[in-house]
Design a protein around this motif. Sequence first.
Motif, PDB file in Angstrom:
ATOM      1  N   UNK A   1      37.896  47.768  52.177  1.00  0.00           N
ATOM      2  CA  UNK A   1      37.239  46.631  52.839  1.00  0.00           C
ATOM      3  C   UNK A   1      37.576  45.311  52.152  1.00  0.00           C
ATOM      4  N   UNK A   2      37.275  44.211  52.806  1.00  0.00           N
ATOM      5  CA  UNK A   2      37.527  42.900  52.224  1.00  0.00           C
ATOM      6  C   UNK A   2      36.836  42.730  50.882  1.00  0.00           C
ATOM      7  N   UNK A   3      35.626  43.222  50.779  1.00  0.00           N
ATOM      8  CA  UNK A   3      34.895  43.194  49.521  1.00  0.00           C
ATOM      9  C   UNK A   3      34.634  44.637  49.107  1.00  0.00           C
ATOM     10  N   UNK A   4      35.340  45.082  48.092  1.00  0.00           N
ATOM     11  CA  UNK A   4      35.196  46.439  47.554  1.00  0.00           C
ATOM     12  C   UNK A   4      34.369  46.314  46.286  1.00  0.00           C
ATOM     13  N   UNK A   5      33.219  46.973  46.220  1.00  0.00           N
ATOM     14  CA  UNK A   5      32.405  46.804  45.028  1.00  0.00           C
ATOM     15  C   UNK A   5      31.273  47.788  44.911  1.00  0.00           C
ATOM     16  N   UNK A   6      30.613  47.695  43.775  1.00  0.00           N
ATOM     17  CA  UNK A   6      29.480  48.563  43.497  1.00  0.00           C
ATOM     18  C   UNK A   6      29.129  48.532  42.021  1.00  0.00           C
ATOM     19  N   UNK A   7      28.552  49.634  41.553  1.00  0.00           N
ATOM     20  CA  UNK A   7      28.173  49.769  40.156  1.00  0.00           C
ATOM     21  C   UNK A   7      29.002  50.853  39.493  1.00  0.00           C
ATOM     22  N   UNK A   8      29.118  50.751  38.186  1.00  0.00           N
ATOM     23  CA  UNK A   8      29.824  51.794  37.444  1.00  0.00           C
ATOM     24  C   UNK A   8      29.017  52.184  36.222  1.00  0.00           C
ATOM     25  N   UNK A   9      29.221  53.431  35.795  1.00  0.00           N
ATOM     26  CA  UNK A   9      28.652  53.946  34.558  1.00  0.00           C
ATOM     27  C   UNK A   9      29.816  54.503  33.760  1.00  0.00           C
TER      28      UNK A   9
ATOM     29  N   UNK B   1      34.848  58.115  57.012  1.00  0.00           N
ATOM     30  CA  UNK B   1      33.632  58.306  56.229  1.00  0.00           C
ATOM     31  C   UNK B   1      33.711  57.411  55.001  1.00  0.00           C
ATOM     32  N   UNK B   2      32.610  56.772  54.668  1.00  0.00           N
ATOM     33  CA  UNK B   2      32.556  55.995  53.430  1.00  0.00           C
ATOM     34  C   UNK B   2      32.572  56.930  52.233  1.00  0.00           C
ATOM     35  N   UNK B   3      33.237  56.523  51.188  1.00  0.00           N
ATOM     36  CA  UNK B   3      33.159  57.241  49.918  1.00  0.00           C
ATOM     37  C   UNK B   3      31.936  56.690  49.192  1.00  0.00           C
ATOM     38  N   UNK B   4      30.984  57.557  48.890  1.00  0.00           N
ATOM     39  CA  UNK B   4      29.741  57.138  48.248  1.00  0.00           C
ATOM     40  C   UNK B   4      29.983  56.825  46.778  1.00  0.00           C
ATOM     41  N   UNK B   5      30.630  57.774  46.089  1.00  0.00           N
ATOM     42  CA  UNK B   5      30.928  57.548  44.680  1.00  0.00           C
ATOM     43  C   UNK B   5      32.063  58.447  44.226  1.00  0.00           C
ATOM     44  N   UNK B   6      32.633  58.066  43.104  1.00  0.00           N
ATOM     45  CA  UNK B   6      33.696  58.837  42.471  1.00  0.00           C
ATOM     46  C   UNK B   6      33.247  59.128  41.049  1.00  0.00           C
ATOM     47  N   UNK B   7      33.171  60.416  40.707  1.00  0.00           N
ATOM     48  CA  UNK B   7      32.809  60.850  39.356  1.00  0.00           C
ATOM     49  C   UNK B   7      34.036  61.446  38.696  1.00  0.00           C
TER      50      UNK B   7
ATOM     51  N   UNK C   1      28.736  50.133  46.825  1.00  0.00           N
ATOM     52  CA  UNK C   1      27.663  49.503  47.577  1.00  0.00           C
ATOM     53  C   UNK C   1      27.919  49.719  49.068  1.00  0.00           C
ATOM     54  N   UNK C   2      26.852  49.980  49.813  1.00  0.00           N
ATOM     55  CA  UNK C   2      27.006  50.166  51.257  1.00  0.00           C
ATOM     56  C   UNK C   2      27.660  48.928  51.872  1.00  0.00           C
ATOM     57  N   UNK C   3      28.681  49.152  52.685  1.00  0.00           N
ATOM     58  CA  UNK C   3      29.433  48.057  53.291  1.00  0.00           C
ATOM     59  C   UNK C   3      30.603  47.581  52.436  1.00  0.00           C
ATOM     60  N   UNK C   4      30.660  48.049  51.182  1.00  0.00           N
ATOM     61  CA  UNK C   4      31.738  47.664  50.262  1.00  0.00           C
ATOM     62  C   UNK C   4      32.461  48.885  49.710  1.00  0.00           C
ATOM     63  N   UNK C   5      32.418  49.973  50.468  1.00  0.00           N
ATOM     64  CA  UNK C   5      32.978  51.249  50.003  1.00  0.00           C
ATOM     65  C   UNK C   5      34.375  51.489  50.566  1.00  0.00           C
ATOM     66  N   UNK C   6      35.147  52.242  49.792  1.00  0.00           N
ATOM     67  CA  UNK C   6      36.398  52.780  50.338  1.00  0.00           C
ATOM     68  C   UNK C   6      36.036  53.699  51.487  1.00  0.00           C
ATOM     69  N   UNK C   7      36.928  53.801  52.473  1.00  0.00           N
ATOM     70  CA  UNK C   7      36.701  54.718  53.590  1.00  0.00           C
ATOM     71  C   UNK C   7      37.881  55.667  53.672  1.00  0.00           C
TER      72      UNK C   7
ATOM     73  N   UNK D   1      27.552  48.703  34.602  1.00  0.00           N
ATOM     74  CA  UNK D   1      28.042  47.410  35.032  1.00  0.00           C
ATOM     75  C   UNK D   1      28.299  47.378  36.522  1.00  0.00           C
ATOM     76  N   UNK D   2      28.880  46.281  36.983  1.00  0.00           N
ATOM     77  CA  UNK D   2      29.225  46.106  38.392  1.00  0.00           C
ATOM     78  C   UNK D   2      30.729  45.856  38.489  1.00  0.00           C
ATOM     79  N   UNK D   3      31.301  46.215  39.642  1.00  0.00           N
ATOM     80  CA  UNK D   3      32.726  45.957  39.861  1.00  0.00           C
ATOM     81  C   UNK D   3      32.923  45.371  41.243  1.00  0.00           C
ATOM     82  N   UNK D   4      33.970  44.545  41.381  1.00  0.00           N
ATOM     83  CA  UNK D   4      34.275  43.937  42.677  1.00  0.00           C
ATOM     84  C   UNK D   4      35.756  43.573  42.759  1.00  0.00           C
ATOM     85  N   UNK D   5      36.293  43.722  43.948  1.00  0.00           N
ATOM     86  CA  UNK D   5      37.652  43.288  44.272  1.00  0.00           C
ATOM     87  C   UNK D   5      37.565  42.689  45.666  1.00  0.00           C
TER      88      UNK D   5
END
Length: 155
Positions: A92-100, A128-134, A111-117, A70-74
């Motif tokens: 960031x103002x728009x925090x989002x991406x995909x989740x499994x 540094x941007x956080x690419x993903x959290x597993x 998503x690039x530009x929507x990552x935690x830093x 799915x996708x997530x956004x805040x």
Amino acid sequence: MLVECVARPELKAPVLSLIQKVSTAHAGGDFKIALVDLFTAFGLTLEASEWAKLRSRGEVLFTARTASLGAFINQEKPQELKTEDGLTIIIPGSLGGEYVTTPTSLTLKFTEGSALRGCKRVFVLICQDIIKIDADEHKLYIDLPGEKYDLCFVF
């Protein structure tokens, strides 16, 4: 994975709770989780005033797309949170991406530009941007650009 994992047994319960919460909610379709609940599972050490700022960000909307993806956004104004460990987390103002999600694991891929830093002050603020959290029943892995900067916690 070149980084050495650090034992953080206190993270096991909140991480497993988050995995179960997302997996169960995902099975029912679209859902929301408070952003502060996500951060609780990641073991951040924040002062009470920083937790209050984080609570003001509201909820993360999760939109189910398939049985496990799915996708997530805040969306809210950008925030900086200072940890007790001397790090600064930028939301960031728009925090989002995909989740499994599965019953035993959760991956949040930003998503690039929507990552935690994640930032550290060394004369200037270096981020540094956080690419993903597993997360799974054994560990929490925070993937940053370049493996030597990744964070790994085992339970």
